[in-house]
Enzyme design. Sequence first.
Site, PDB file in Angstrom:
ATOM      1  N   ARG A  87       0.850  -1.189   0.000  1.00 38.05           N
ATOM      2  CA  ARG A  87       0.000   0.000   0.000  1.00 38.05           C
ATOM      3  C   ARG A  87       0.892   1.247   0.000  1.00 38.05           C
ATOM      4  NH1 ARG A  87      -3.913   2.687   4.673  1.00 38.05           N
ATOM      5  NH2 ARG A  87      -4.856   4.222   3.264  1.00 38.05           N
ATOM      6  N   HIS A  88       0.428   2.297  -0.643  1.00 39.78           N
ATOM      7  CA  HIS A  88       1.177   3.555  -0.665  1.00 39.78           C
ATOM      8  C   HIS A  88       1.469   4.043   0.754  1.00 39.78           C
ATOM      9  CE1 HIS A  88      -2.439   5.696   0.580  1.00 39.78           C
ATOM     10  NE2 HIS A  88      -3.101   5.018  -0.336  1.00 39.78           N
ATOM     11  N   GLY A  89       2.428   4.945   0.884  1.00 41.50           N
ATOM     12  CA  GLY A  89       2.775   5.515   2.176  1.00 41.50           C
ATOM     13  C   GLY A  89       1.776   6.565   2.640  1.00 41.50           C
ATOM     14  N   ALA A 411       1.394   2.065   4.135  1.00 41.95           N
ATOM     15  CA  ALA A 411       2.604   1.287   3.832  1.00 41.95           C
ATOM     16  C   ALA A 411       2.471  -0.197   4.180  1.00 41.95           C
ATOM     17  CB  ALA A 411       3.833   1.877   4.528  1.00 41.95           C
TER      18      ALA A 411
END
Length: 486
Positions: A87-89, A411
């Site tokens: 997952r994106h930060g 994240a």
Amino acid sequence: MLRGPGSLLRVSVAPAAALAVALLSSVSHCSHPEQKDREVSPLSSYFGTKTRYEDAIYKDANSEGPRRDQYPLEEACTPVQLVALIRHGTRYPTAKQIRKLRQLHDLLQARRAGNNRADAGGGRDLGAALADWPLWYEDWVDGQLVEKGRQDMRQLALRLASLFPNLFNRENYGRLQLITSSKHRCVESGVAFLNALWQHCYPELPLPDVKEMECGPPRINDELMRFFDHCEKFSSEVENNDTALYHVEAFKTGPEMQNILKKVAATLQVPVNSLNADLIQVAFFTCSFDLAIKGVKSPWCDVFDTDDGKVLEYLNDLKQYWKRGYGYAINSRSSCGLFQDIFQHLDKAVEQKKRSQPVSSPVILQFGHAETLLPLLSLMGYFKDKEPLTAYNYKEQINRKFRSGLIVPYASNLVFVLYHCKNAQTPKEEFQVQMLLNEKVLPLAHSQETVSLYEDLKNHYKDILQSCHTSQECKLPKVNNTSDEL
């Protein structure tokens, strides 16, 4: 040495028990955020999908969730491929959330203008403090990655490189394969991860533009990373269906949320009818954004106590459950294409090793969203409670498994590691798989063991791998337009 399926691993004390050592030490190495260095709120455990990664992984070891494994793979087993879904930060709030926050802020400023008085103790009240608290967020930031999010990715890259040095090395750098959602926060997360790996592998060289790297920039593939946008049945029956989130809306008007509504109205000295559950939730999330992005505990955090936090966490989890988890079968079945893609990579690596060929893609990194990970984990059978989450069983679900903040914080990462065991006693034992969730070994959902023979894992998920076809799963049923009327 591994025993057969249905048994536990024997502990080896050989030096190559490095996997366990690395797992157990990864919290304190490679720039991992230290607990003492971060601003903490009593609410930090209850922010759901807005939870900081470090708040999730430092959660009490007795809580529901993945466990760190103490049983390493045998010394003779070597990791040959890693497939990671990340997952994106940490990101900014969305424009929609910012507009709601501005609405609440305007309400507090209007109330102060008409009632500028001190509290009973002679000081300024909380509503006045919030009216003066700066609004840091403009509409244009709309969910973009923040510097803390880039840091999340850099640190994760270095920890994974430390954990699997045979995969994250110079030889393999040019063979890295990066896939990403088209959303800016995901693309930028992939770039930050890639840059950190470059500096890890080539510390003596200047950092080039990502386009000039041998492996190239992350490739956008929304059919994989945003499969839900490409599933007509999900869009019709869940995303755009006003009744699909019935339990979310019912909980908003239920006694737990109404108690918070009255309490917050009294605390902020505003009329109850000027507030609603959505404004309460955005106030709660603003505490989380200020903590995650600015590293400050803002006055928004003082509006709520931990009991409020648990209720608001449940509200968020209800949405994730009914829209991304077990609420409807299509939520998870729409992700079967991504699940199959992961196993296609693993299959290819197995075939190449059997032919004594080098693995062409030793590391595959896929950057997506909480909405990418949750359906996939549900498809695999993880974090499923005996009873569904509903608007009416909050107290019964207080110890639930489905807590999105522990599963998919910023994240968050699901990692499949394929091992080749050269001294295997049978061909079936030659290839084995271990999974990590947020850098902790994830026991198999069906057996709770910490490692699986690759063929056994494929056999367990045979229905998904062989019979789940996205085109069929996502097709809307035909409507019979014939009429019997004369």
